[in-house]
Structure formats: C-alpha cells, structure tokens
Design a protein around this motif. Structure first.
Motif, short mmCIF file in Angstrom:
data_model
loop_
_atom_site.label_atom_id
_atom_site.label_comp_id
_atom_site.label_asym_id
_atom_site.label_seq_id
_atom_site.Cartn_x
_atom_site.Cartn_y
_atom_site.Cartn_z
N ASN A 204 18.29 21.46 53.21
CA ASN A 204 19.10 22.53 52.63
C ASN A 204 20.09 22.01 51.59
O ASN A 204 20.35 22.67 50.58
N LYS A 205 20.63 20.82 51.82
CA LYS A 205 21.63 20.28 50.88
C LYS A 205 21.00 19.87 49.55
O LYS A 205 21.69 19.76 48.53
N ASP A 206 19.68 19.65 49.54
CA ASP A 206 18.99 19.27 48.30
C ASP A 206 18.38 20.47 47.57
O ASP A 206 17.79 20.31 46.50
N ARG A 207 18.52 21.65 48.16
CA ARG A 207 17.99 22.86 47.52
C ARG A 207 19.05 23.51 46.64
O ARG A 207 20.22 23.51 46.99
N VAL A 208 18.61 24.07 45.52
CA VAL A 208 19.56 24.73 44.62
C VAL A 208 19.56 26.25 44.80
O VAL A 208 20.35 26.95 44.16
N PHE A 209 18.67 26.76 45.66
CA PHE A 209 18.71 28.16 46.07
C PHE A 209 18.14 28.27 47.46
O PHE A 209 17.45 27.37 47.94
N SER A 210 18.42 29.38 48.13
CA SER A 210 18.05 29.53 49.53
C SER A 210 16.78 30.37 49.69
O SER A 210 16.34 31.05 48.76
N ARG A 211 16.23 30.34 50.91
CA ARG A 211 15.06 31.17 51.20
C ARG A 211 15.42 32.65 51.10
O ARG A 211 14.61 33.46 50.65
N LYS A 212 16.63 33.01 51.47
CA LYS A 212 17.06 34.41 51.36
C LYS A 212 17.04 34.86 49.90
O LYS A 212 16.59 35.98 49.60
N GLU A 213 17.50 34.00 49.00
CA GLU A 213 17.47 34.33 47.57
C GLU A 213 16.03 34.51 47.09
O GLU A 213 15.74 35.38 46.26
N VAL A 214 15.14 33.69 47.62
CA VAL A 214 13.72 33.80 47.28
C VAL A 214 13.17 35.15 47.74
O VAL A 214 12.50 35.87 46.99
N ASP A 215 13.46 35.50 49.00
CA ASP A 215 12.97 36.77 49.54
C ASP A 215 13.52 37.97 48.77
O ASP A 215 12.79 38.94 48.51
N ASP A 216 14.80 37.89 48.39
CA ASP A 216 15.41 38.98 47.62
C ASP A 216 14.72 39.12 46.26
O ASP A 216 14.44 40.23 45.80
N LEU A 217 14.45 37.98 45.63
CA LEU A 217 13.80 38.00 44.32
C LEU A 217 12.36 38.49 44.42
O LEU A 217 11.89 39.24 43.55
N ALA A 218 11.67 38.08 45.47
CA ALA A 218 10.28 38.52 45.67
C ALA A 218 10.22 40.03 45.84
O ALA A 218 9.32 40.69 45.31
N ARG A 219 11.18 40.59 46.57
CA ARG A 219 11.24 42.06 46.71
C ARG A 219 11.53 42.73 45.37
O ARG A 219 10.93 43.75 45.03
N LEU A 220 12.45 42.13 44.62
CA LEU A 220 12.81 42.68 43.31
C LEU A 220 11.62 42.66 42.36
O LEU A 220 11.38 43.62 41.62
N TYR A 221 10.86 41.57 42.38
CA TYR A 221 9.71 41.42 41.49
C TYR A 221 8.43 42.01 42.08
O TYR A 221 7.39 42.02 41.43
N ASP A 222 8.52 42.51 43.33
CA ASP A 222 7.37 43.11 44.02
C ASP A 222 6.20 42.12 44.11
O ASP A 222 5.07 42.42 43.75
N LEU A 223 6.51 40.91 44.64
CA LEU A 223 5.50 39.87 44.80
C LEU A 223 5.51 39.34 46.22
O LEU A 223 6.59 39.10 46.79
N PRO A 224 4.33 39.11 46.81
CA PRO A 224 4.29 38.39 48.09
C PRO A 224 4.70 36.95 47.86
O PRO A 224 4.52 36.42 46.75
#
Length: 201
Positions: A127-147
């Motif tokens: 987690n400390k080496d990541r620049v964004f979180s899984r939650k941000e990914v899921d939010d973006l995937a919903r926004l872009y309508d992508l699995p």
C-alpha cells in the motif's frame, strides 16, 4: 468445427506492464527490464466453457509518439485490455482517453458495445508503494462503466483470468450480435411477405 479467432488489443500508457502481462500469459515468464514496444503480436489457444478459442494478442505502444497508430489497431480489435498500474498515477488518468479512442475507432457510443476490461497491474506492490487505492480504481471503473481486475505480471496473479474474462465478454457480445442479426433478418422477411400480400390484394 473451426475454433473462433479473436484479436485482443493490450493498450495503455507506457511502463505499466502491458508487455509483461502479455508475456506472462503467453510464456509464464516475467520480463522485468522495460523496453518500449511499438507492436508485438502473439497467438495462444485457450478454452472457455469447453470451447477452444484462438487469441491473436496485439501488444501496442503506450508512448504518445505512436498515438497515430492507435485507431488503426483499435478498429481491428475484438476486445481490449486497458492497462494501468498502481505505481503510475497518470496511467489511470489516461484510461478515459484510451477508452474514447477505442469507441471512436469502433464507431460506437458507449463501452457496453465493445468488450473492454480495465486491468490494474502491479497489485503485488504494498500500500505504501501505491499512488492510488483500490477504492479509487473501483470508483473510476464505475464512472467509466468498465469491468475491472487487478493483476501482477511479476507473480502471475489474475493474468490468465484477465484474458479469460475478456474472451468471455467477446463471446457474449458475438452471441448477442448473432441474435440481433437473426432478429433483423426475420423482421425483414416478415416485412417482405406483408409487402407481397399487399401487392397481390
């Protein structure tokens, strides 16, 4: 019966692991050294629901200087893996641009009409080496309508699953397309019959 053949396009900005994911899927090898790709093509047969499917996998360039080639690649693709990585914030910001270019090349209005899978690579990072979180990914995937699916080209996590999941999407899309085509053909025949009956009367 001949096995269906589909072209998979692996796309995304540079240095996110597109080639590493592809080579992990094809040869079960992890290539750590980064060398920019212009275009590499691989072939592999897989089995989905007891059906053999041949995949032609096109590993594309992520660098801006090759952006003019993208529409050409995308127009021929049957399905798309859009790759970003947990250590590259701009890679996830640019996913929308890649998606829009695909839709334009395929001449469709939304992503439900094209098999696209968002792939977040390097899930092996802490987690400390990541620049964004899984939650941000899921939010973006919903926004872009992508699995979406997380992968690690380094240890092979979900790499096979990503290609299998996308191929399943393609098969489903092709099946829907055939049904729609049959429905349209049937409707045309009915319309022709009614026209003939009206002419006789």
């Amino acid at each position: 019966m001949n096995s269906p053949k589909f072209q998979i396009v692996v796309a995304g900005t540079g240095a996110v692991g597109k080639s590493a994911i592809t080579l992990q899927f094809i040869a079960k090898q992890f290539v750590q050294k980064y060398e920019p790709t212009i275009e590499d093509v691989y072939k592999k047969m897989i089995t989905i629901n007891n059906q053999h499917v041949i995949l032609d996998i096109l590993d594309t360039a992520g660098q801006d200087e090759y952006s003019s080639l993208r529409s050409h690649y995308y127009a021929k693709g049957d399905g798309f893996l859009l790759v970003c990585s947990y250590d590259n914030f701009s890679s996830i910001e640019e996913i929308l641009e890649f998606k829009e270019t695909i839709l334009q090349a395929k001449d469709v209005e939304d992503s439900s009409q094209v098999p696209i899978l968002l792939v977040v690579n390097k899930c092996d990072l802490s987690n400390k080496d990541r620049v964004f979180s899984r939650k941000e990914v899921d939010d973006l995937a919903r926004l872009y309508d992508l699995p979406v699916i997380e992968t690690s080209a380094k240890n092979g996590t979900n790499v096979d699953n990503a290609f299998h999941k996308l191929t399943t999407q393609i098969l489903k899309q092709k099946s829907i397309g055939k049904k729609d085509s049959k429905t349209k053909t049937k409707a045309k025949k009915e319309k022709k019959k009614r026209s003939i009956r009206c002419s006789i009367m």
